[in-house]
Design an enzyme around this catalytic site. Structure first.
Site, PDB file in Angstrom:
ATOM      1  N   GLU A 160      -9.581  -9.179   3.494  1.00 47.62           N
ATOM      2  CA  GLU A 160      -9.826  -7.769   3.164  1.00 47.62           C
ATOM      3  C   GLU A 160     -11.169  -7.610   2.446  1.00 47.62           C
ATOM      4  O   GLU A 160     -11.462  -8.352   1.481  1.00 47.62           O
ATOM      5  CB  GLU A 160      -8.676  -7.236   2.288  1.00 47.62           C
ATOM      6  CG  GLU A 160      -8.851  -5.776   1.899  1.00 47.62           C
ATOM      7  CD  GLU A 160      -7.593  -5.107   1.402  1.00 47.62           C
ATOM      8  OE1 GLU A 160      -6.500  -5.717   1.431  1.00 47.62           O
ATOM      9  OE2 GLU A 160      -7.702  -3.945   0.959  1.00 47.62           O
ATOM     10  N   SER A 187       0.839  -1.204   0.000  1.00 48.92           N
ATOM     11  CA  SER A 187       0.000   0.000   0.000  1.00 48.92           C
ATOM     12  C   SER A 187       0.871   1.249   0.000  1.00 48.92           C
ATOM     13  O   SER A 187       0.375   2.345  -0.249  1.00 48.92           O
ATOM     14  CB  SER A 187      -0.937   0.003   1.211  1.00 48.92           C
ATOM     15  OG  SER A 187      -0.216  -0.214   2.407  1.00 48.92           O
ATOM     16  N   ASP A 213       5.427  -7.145   2.530  1.00 48.55           N
ATOM     17  CA  ASP A 213       4.599  -7.583   1.404  1.00 48.55           C
ATOM     18  C   ASP A 213       5.480  -7.967   0.223  1.00 48.55           C
ATOM     19  O   ASP A 213       6.479  -7.294  -0.066  1.00 48.55           O
ATOM     20  CB  ASP A 213       3.708  -6.417   0.951  1.00 48.55           C
ATOM     21  CG  ASP A 213       2.241  -6.665   1.232  1.00 48.55           C
ATOM     22  OD1 ASP A 213       1.852  -7.833   1.424  1.00 48.55           O
ATOM     23  OD2 ASP A 213       1.492  -5.679   1.272  1.00 48.55           O
TER      24      ASP A 213
HETATM   25  O1  KIV Z   1      -0.488  -3.409   1.541  1.00 52.06           O
HETATM   26  C1  KIV Z   1      -1.118  -3.368   2.599  1.00 52.06           C
HETATM   27  O2  KIV Z   1      -1.064  -2.391   3.365  1.00 52.06           O
HETATM   28  C2  KIV Z   1      -1.958  -4.503   2.946  1.00 52.06           C
HETATM   29  C3  KIV Z   1      -2.872  -4.375   4.134  1.00 52.06           C
HETATM   30  C4  KIV Z   1      -3.969  -3.424   3.851  1.00 52.06           C
HETATM   31  C5  KIV Z   1      -3.384  -5.672   4.576  1.00 52.06           C
HETATM   32  O3  KIV Z   1      -1.897  -5.496   2.299  1.00 52.06           O
END
Ligand code: KIV
Length: 260
Positions: free
Chosen positions: A179, A46, A84
């Site tokens: 989500e 994100s 991530d």
């Molecule tokens: O990228 C992110 O911040 C996420 C969260 C919203 C779970 O994957």
């Protein structure tokens, strides 16, 4: 003093104390999450939206992720630090998935998160000794496939969500983000699944919650239904910067005590 959180500890919190998760992208946000005793800090892709100004997470690269994980690592001590895996870093092959997960661990991640049902990539990463967090429901890297930011797993599709959550648990993930799914779908998946579910727009029945840092401190221009703005950071910062401007223009800053 809070005990250092590990992936097995988060796994063991299933059904017990709620798990508090927040995203962070730099030293200041990571320090604030750490001081607030978050259980898990996610360097989310994100960051593509809230830090880099893209309109989706798709442009985020491994270099972007490595850069931000390094910064967050310098502040996170107690929380579990999850990174991530960006779009394109795990889909081409299991070898790519392992190589990129290893790169994130080398700069300080303690686990990685990837979106969807990529079971063989997940199993390959786990074989390399790297804990994996799953992510189901609305998975932002598939925004074009979904045709926008739409609630997933409605009606009969709740069964698929539960089946996918079970499949990820069987593959060995230590927790799963859910989500933008209806509360009832999330509740059923949470009940059926032996690892903790971490909701964002998935209701209160998940084992934990995750929020985007900028959403809860009011640094985004959008107000999402799934997010609660705990402080209007944008307004506070805007006022502070405005006062600084006025003081400089009027010759009120710096004062004697700011000078050497
Ligand atoms: O990228 C992110 O911040 C996420 C969260 C919203 C779970 O994957």
């Amino acid at each position: 003093m809070t005990k250092k959180r590990t992936a097995p500890m988060i796994r063991a919190m299933k059904g017990g104390e709620k798990i508090v998760c927040i995203t962070a992208y730099d030293l200041a946000s990571a320090r604030l999450c750490e001081e607030a005793s978050a259980d898990l800090v996610l360097v989310g892709d994100s960051l593509g939206n809230v830090v880099l100004g893209h309109d989706s997470t798709l442009p985020v690269t491994m270099d972007d992720m490595l850069h931000h994980v390094r910064a967050v690592r310098r502040a996170v001590k107690t929380a579990l630090l999850v990174a991530d895996m960006p779009f394109g870093s795990y889909e081409p092959s299991d070898a790519d998935a392992v190589r990129n997960a290893v790169a994130l661990m080398k700069v300080g991640a303690e686990a990685v998160k990837l979106e969807g049902l990529h079971l063989s990539a997940i199993e390959a990463i786990l074989r390399a000794g790297i804990p994996v967090m799953g992510h189901l429901g609305f998975t932002p890297q598939h925004v074009h496939e979904f045709g926008g930011h739409k609630v997933q797993a409605k009606g009969d599709a709740a069964d698929t969500l539960t089946a996918h959550a079970k499949a990820l648990s069987e593959a060995g993930v230590f927790s799963i983000v859910l989500e933008l799914v209806p509360r009832e779908s999330a509740r059923r998946a949470t009940e059926a699944c032996p690892v903790p579910t971490i909701g964002i727009g998935a209701g209160p029945d998940c084992d934990g919650q995750i929020q985007v840092f900028h959403d809860i401190v009011g640094l985004t221009d959008k107000q999402y239904r799934h997010a609660k703005r705990y402080v209007d950071g944008y307004q506070l910062f805007r006022e502070g910067i405005g006062q600084y401007r006025e003081d400089v223009k009027a010759g009120r800053f710096p004062e004697e005590r700011h000078s050497f």
